[in-house]
Write a protein that holds these residues in place. Structure first.
Motif, PDB file in Angstrom:
ATOM      1  N   UNK A  94      11.568  -1.768   2.294  1.00  0.00           N
ATOM      2  CA  UNK A  94      12.329  -2.523   1.293  1.00  0.00           C
ATOM      3  C   UNK A  94      11.369  -3.160   0.286  1.00  0.00           C
ATOM      4  N   UNK A 126       0.294   3.939  -3.109  1.00  0.00           N
ATOM      5  CA  UNK A 126       0.010   5.370  -2.993  1.00  0.00           C
ATOM      6  C   UNK A 126       1.198   6.222  -3.433  1.00  0.00           C
ATOM      7  N   UNK A 127       2.408   5.677  -3.290  1.00  0.00           N
ATOM      8  CA  UNK A 127       3.572   6.472  -3.686  1.00  0.00           C
ATOM      9  C   UNK A 127       3.878   6.357  -5.184  1.00  0.00           C
ATOM     10  N   UNK A 156       0.809  -1.216   0.000  1.00  0.00           N
ATOM     11  CA  UNK A 156       0.000   0.000   0.000  1.00  0.00           C
ATOM     12  C   UNK A 156       0.845   1.269   0.000  1.00  0.00           C
ATOM     13  N   UNK A 157       1.996   1.226   0.674  1.00  0.00           N
ATOM     14  CA  UNK A 157       2.901   2.375   0.568  1.00  0.00           C
ATOM     15  C   UNK A 157       3.269   2.584  -0.897  1.00  0.00           C
ATOM     16  N   UNK A 173       9.960  -0.702  -2.164  1.00  0.00           N
ATOM     17  CA  UNK A 173      10.804  -0.414  -3.324  1.00  0.00           C
ATOM     18  C   UNK A 173      10.533  -1.417  -4.457  1.00  0.00           C
ATOM     19  N   UNK A 174      10.433  -2.698  -4.088  1.00  0.00           N
ATOM     20  CA  UNK A 174      10.205  -3.718  -5.111  1.00  0.00           C
ATOM     21  C   UNK A 174       8.795  -3.586  -5.693  1.00  0.00           C
ATOM     22  N   UNK A 200       8.860 -12.331  -5.194  1.00  0.00           N
ATOM     23  CA  UNK A 200      10.116 -11.914  -4.562  1.00  0.00           C
ATOM     24  C   UNK A 200       9.867 -11.387  -3.159  1.00  0.00           C
ATOM     25  N   UNK A 209       1.356   7.279  -7.057  1.00  0.00           N
ATOM     26  CA  UNK A 209       0.437   8.344  -7.478  1.00  0.00           C
ATOM     27  C   UNK A 209       1.214   9.663  -7.481  1.00  0.00           C
ATOM     28  N   UNK A 215       8.623  -0.742  -8.188  1.00  0.00           N
ATOM     29  CA  UNK A 215       9.144  -1.042  -9.522  1.00  0.00           C
ATOM     30  C   UNK A 215       8.197  -1.965 -10.282  1.00  0.00           C
TER      31      UNK A 215
END
Lengths: 293, 278
Positions: free
Chosen positions: A171, A95-96, A91-92, A174-175, A216, A98, A178
């Protein structure tokens, strides 16, 4: 022809040689030696090492309540930790991706706990649980903060979970970011035009498309939480009363505190087999859910 | 019109919520820093407040107690040397494994991959015996050798995937021009691998710098302590002496935080690239 062969051999030695040497020395030999020790009664110092067959394993499975507690703790911790870190990490990321103005700063903030080692994080949080939480409790009057965080069995469990999530969600974020940026905007737009709700888009389009990322992230979260050691050591040392001792910490204590290398290595072998089986099943399961866009 | 208006409003709401969550994430750092500059009494009674007087002397104490310069130096030496050697040996191994696709190399590569599943705790006990028999115990060099062994599988794996994408034509051209195999590797292939060794270095740095368990098993002398070991030793000795412990923690996390803020872009890229391969 002979010259060619010897130059091939030389190349093999020069290029692959160093890696093989260190690999064998540091991983293969200890691994094999560990298998041998696990069938002995070695205490780590003594000259005489006796072969005891399956006694160590028998002892672990039938007569070692501390290991069973540790194993049960690790399983519960892994389930909770994997679910929470992945949901929050996703969820982070969701929204990030956007167009927020503070997007880059926020990504940095969420990732930051991750660069600090688990040991130091554990100590930082020890202070927060002991002093910080009670200060917040005094200000807000919420009894939640005044719980005996690390001193009580159920709260100590959740205490470690909180720190673990705080550390690792960034962490996985980040994945997931992407993966999410690889989802084609055309598909999302098409779905929107067709009248799909946001939830439908998330479930039926985004989630299947980011399955490789999910594979992953699940893999990482499972192996981190299953092998947890540093956080465990610095936050609670396995207490109170061994209720938060992870398997990794239990193995460590068995060998280096109780000086029972034989039983320690037997536990280590069981641990390896379990980790290998769980991660293999997980990767296979989630891989089968991956789709081609 | 309606939709853009909605969209904008929801973005602002999202933004506010996310900023609040971000602040929540930072709270532990606030507590850590603010209390690291308070007197012991002030820190016990008033841990949420901004400090009235900044006790920078706490830092001087902590600096001395954990022998910060020595711990920092040890951590730096171990991390930098391990990284450089790991990049070198694993890129070479991966290159050879891809370019000389023999049965032996294929089995070897398979073993490297399989070894990535082994948890460290599963081999640490016999590792202590092996390293002490080899005389690798209690030296930074011995610790570095351990990192070469543990780091090799993952690093080789990452390089392996990358070498496959390097076109053979460039190498063949160089060979025709009279370059040796070693020349081809060091002058052509190695420079091409830059994105991958940035990834490998980042992933290995985060791991090696923060590692506690392996150095705690290998190192004994207090002058060889790395930052995590020195911090742990301090906590064992001065339990609950927070006016000493908190500044020590701030000092301990500073180097890696600075590294992160400077290298942010590469770290994020490295993790993304590493996870796609992994």
């Amino acid at each position: 022809m002979k010259h060619r062969k010897s130059s091939q051999l030389l190349q093999q030695l020069v290029f692959v040689g160093p890696s093989i040497v260190f690999f064998i020395l540091i991983i293969v030999v200890p691994f094999l030696l560990g298998m041998y020790y696990s069938f002995t009664d070695w205490n780590g110092v003594s000259e005489n090492i006796n072969w005891v067959g399956f006694d160590n394993f028998l002892h672990i499975f039938t007569n070692d309540p501390k290991f069973q507690t540790a194993f049960w703790f690790t399983v519960r911790f892994t389930v909770v930790g994997v679910v929470l870190t992945n949901i929050i990490g996703f969820f982070l990321a969701y929204f990030l991706t956007k167009p927020l103005k503070t997007r880059n700063i926020l990504r940095t903030i969420f990732f930051m706990p991750n660069v600090i080692g688990g040991l130091l994080l554990g100590f930082i949080w020890q202070f927060i649980f002991v002093k910080g939480f009670s200060a917040v409790g005094d200000v807000t009057g919420w009894s939640f903060f005044n719980l005996p965080w690390l001193g009580d069995e159920p709260t100590a469990f959740w205490g470690i979970v909180i720190v673990f999530v705080w550390q690792t969600a960034g962490y996985l974020m980040v994945i997931y970011i992407s993966s999410l940026t690889n989802v084609s905007p055309d598909l999302l737009e098409a779905a929107e035009i067709d009248g799909a709700s946001r939830w439908q888009v998330l479930r039926s389009i985004i989630l299947p498309l980011i399955m490789p990322g999910v594979t992953i992230c699940l893999f990482l979260a499972i192996s981190w939480s299953f092998k947890m050691f540093d956080l465990n050591l610095s936050l609670t040392k396995g207490g109170p009363f061994g209720s938060t001792e992870s398997v990794a910490l239990n193995i460590y204590n068995e060998a280096f505190v109780n000086n029972r290398y034989g039983i320690g290595t037997a536990k280590a072998l069981i641990f390896f087999v379990i980790v290998a089986i769980i991660t293999m099943i997980q990767v296979r399961l989630t891989k089968s859910k991956e789709v081609e866009a | 019109m309606e939709t853009t208006k909605n969209y904008r409003f929801s973005t602002i709401v999202t933004e506010i919520i996310m900023v609040l969550i971000g602040l929540l994430f930072l709270v532990p750092f606030y507590f850590l820093f603010v209390n690291s500059v308070k007197t012991f009494g002030d820190l016990l009674t008033n841990s949420a407040a901004w400090p009235e007087v900044f006790q920078w002397g706490n830092y001087a104490n902590a600096w001395e107690k954990i022998k910060f310069p020595s711990a920092l130096m040890n951590s730096l030496v171990v991390t930098v040397v391990s990284n450089l050697l790991l990049v070198l040996i694993s890129s070479m191994a991966a290159y050879r494994m891809v370019r000389s696709d023999t049965r032996f190399n294929r089995i070897l590569f398979g073993m490297f991959i399989a070894a990535m599943v082994i948890p460290f705790q599963s081999i640490m006990i016999p590792l202590v015996t092996v390293t002490s028999n080899l005389g690798l115990i209690d030296s930074l060099g011995g610790l570095i050798i351990c990192y070469l062994g543990f780091g090799a599988p993952m690093s080789v794996f990452l390089f392996h995937g990358f070498v496959k994408s390097v076109p053979l034509e460039i190498e063949e051209a160089a060979r025709v021009d009279g370059s040796s195999v070693y020349g081809v590797f060091f002058r052509i292939v190695f420079p091409l691998m830059k994105p991958m060794y940035v990834t490998v270095i980042i992933l290995n740095t985060l791991w090696i710098w923060n590692d506690y368990l392996l150095p705690s098993l290998i190192l004994q002398s207090s002058n060889l302590r790395t930052i995590p070991i020195a911090t742990f030793a301090l906590f064992g000795q001065y339990t609950k002496q927070w006016d000493l412990a908190l500044p020590a923690l701030v000092l301990g996390i500073m180097p890696i935080i600075i590294f992160f803020l400077l290298m942010q872009k590469y770290i994020i890229q490295g993790i993304t690239a590493g996870s796609v391969k992994g």
